[in-house]
Design an enzyme around this catalytic site. Sequence first.
Site, mmCIF file in Angstrom:
data_model
loop_
_atom_site.group_PDB
_atom_site.id
_atom_site.type_symbol
_atom_site.label_atom_id
_atom_site.label_comp_id
_atom_site.label_asym_id
_atom_site.label_seq_id
_atom_site.Cartn_x
_atom_site.Cartn_y
_atom_site.Cartn_z
ATOM 1 N N PHE A 102 1.633 -3.238 4.088
ATOM 2 C CA PHE A 102 1.983 -4.544 4.628
ATOM 3 C C PHE A 102 3.472 -4.799 4.377
ATOM 4 O O PHE A 102 4.016 -4.458 3.327
ATOM 5 C CB PHE A 102 1.168 -5.643 3.946
ATOM 6 N N LYS A 113 -9.491 8.304 2.102
ATOM 7 C CA LYS A 113 -9.972 6.929 1.961
ATOM 8 C C LYS A 113 -11.399 6.760 2.491
ATOM 9 O O LYS A 113 -12.062 5.771 2.171
ATOM 10 C CB LYS A 113 -9.039 5.953 2.674
ATOM 11 N N HIS A 136 -2.694 8.268 5.850
ATOM 12 C CA HIS A 136 -2.947 6.942 5.270
ATOM 13 C C HIS A 136 -4.351 6.505 5.662
ATOM 14 O O HIS A 136 -5.100 6.008 4.823
ATOM 15 C CB HIS A 136 -1.893 5.963 5.775
ATOM 16 N N HIS A 174 -9.724 2.130 -0.016
ATOM 17 C CA HIS A 174 -8.271 1.930 0.003
ATOM 18 C C HIS A 174 -7.839 1.287 -1.311
ATOM 19 O O HIS A 174 -8.130 0.120 -1.564
ATOM 20 C CB HIS A 174 -7.906 1.045 1.192
ATOM 21 N N CYS A 215 0.810 -1.223 0.000
ATOM 22 C CA CYS A 215 0.000 0.000 0.000
ATOM 23 C C CYS A 215 0.836 1.262 0.000
ATOM 24 O O CYS A 215 0.287 2.368 -0.051
ATOM 25 C CB CYS A 215 -0.950 -0.011 1.188
ATOM 26 N N GLU A 217 -1.070 5.643 13.427
ATOM 27 C CA GLU A 217 -0.731 6.815 12.610
ATOM 28 C C GLU A 217 -0.925 8.101 13.409
ATOM 29 O O GLU A 217 -0.142 9.048 13.273
ATOM 30 C CB GLU A 217 -1.559 6.856 11.329
#
Length: 415
Positions: free
Chosen positions: A402, A338, A306, A343, A166, A317
Amino acid sequence: MVEGLRRVVVTGLGAVTPIGNDVSEYWEGLRSGRNGVAGITLFDSSRHACRFAAEVKNFNPTGQLEPKEVKRWDRFCQFGVVAAKEAITHAGLVIDSSNAQRIGVAIGSGVGGLLMMETQAHVLADRGPDRVSPFCVPMMIPNMATGLVAIALGAKGPSSAVATACAAGSNAIGDAFRLIQLGLADAMVCGGAESAITPLGVAGFASAKALSFRNDDPATASRPFDLNRDGFVIGEGAGVLVLESLDHAQRRGATVLAEIMGYGTTCDAHHITAPSPGGVGGAQAMRLALADARLPAESVDYVNAHGTSTQANDSNETAAIKAALGEHAWQTPVSSTKSMTGHLLGGSGGIEAVAAVLAIGHNLIPPTINYSTPDPACDLDVVPNTAREHPVNVVLSNSFGFGGHNVCLAFRRMI
């Protein structure tokens, strides 16, 4: 930014998203808080635990791509090429024999041609190896969006594809920025593209407990920083920027949309999916981006987070932003687009960089929609539900993936 490196500016934008199939429509969607999430139409999801997504709607590449290209290319490649063509047109950049060797492409993708892989796996199982398409391998490998964009534009300079999950789109933009800074290219077409709303893609993320399961109310499923968030909503699309050295842009009289100032990238080295506790890696990426840009934390006007809508990401975050910005974090608007687009995995960094540049151009911060219940662990100003007029000169755009990949890009109004 090290002394002697070239300044790098943004001169073109392109986007194919769940809330708009070009930059103008995408920005209007962000400004108005449009929700791109609905039931899945791309396949029969009746047996899936999650039955909704943020699909690109009414995407018709006819007129921009040849019929044979539409037939042969995986959907993520179609998104990437269409967004790249919009960006290069927006930039007014003509690529020909005089400059092709100095213009490159970098498009990130987390999973590449997943639909092609799934489809051809069924062909192999049902009809045998001799019936597998000769386009199977070329169309499923993640670098093919980069390759096809380069072919479509005639760009013969540095060419790469990043696959950092991502964070891929933001890594691609950051790497393109470095190439121009170092004088290895004059311009780069860069960003991210993804189309993983497939039976396997949705099932895999659902099995990992990463997705929201609000099948009874998908419109409110993507709710970053909200106490009742339960997972992300998978999306698809592409976001592409044209970056140029400042002197190259000035020589051809290009309109400068923003300057890209800094790039920070780190790895948590902690877990295959979970972020490091306290957002340590993300905070360091933000610090590195600010140091690279030679900008103090107090200069940041907006953070495009994010903000995936998972429990672990959003709280970590928030901690990362506090660690990186210190006391200034409490005065800094932080929103997650998002909440509207879902996403896009490797495509997220692309469309979010586009949003960052547009926020600077319009002095407007997109909202975090679906926000109703504050979470004490996510206690920053998340610009709830309604866009906000606000002076925006410096933006940080975060992407985490990830594998522990963290990226922060710093954009500034051109001065």
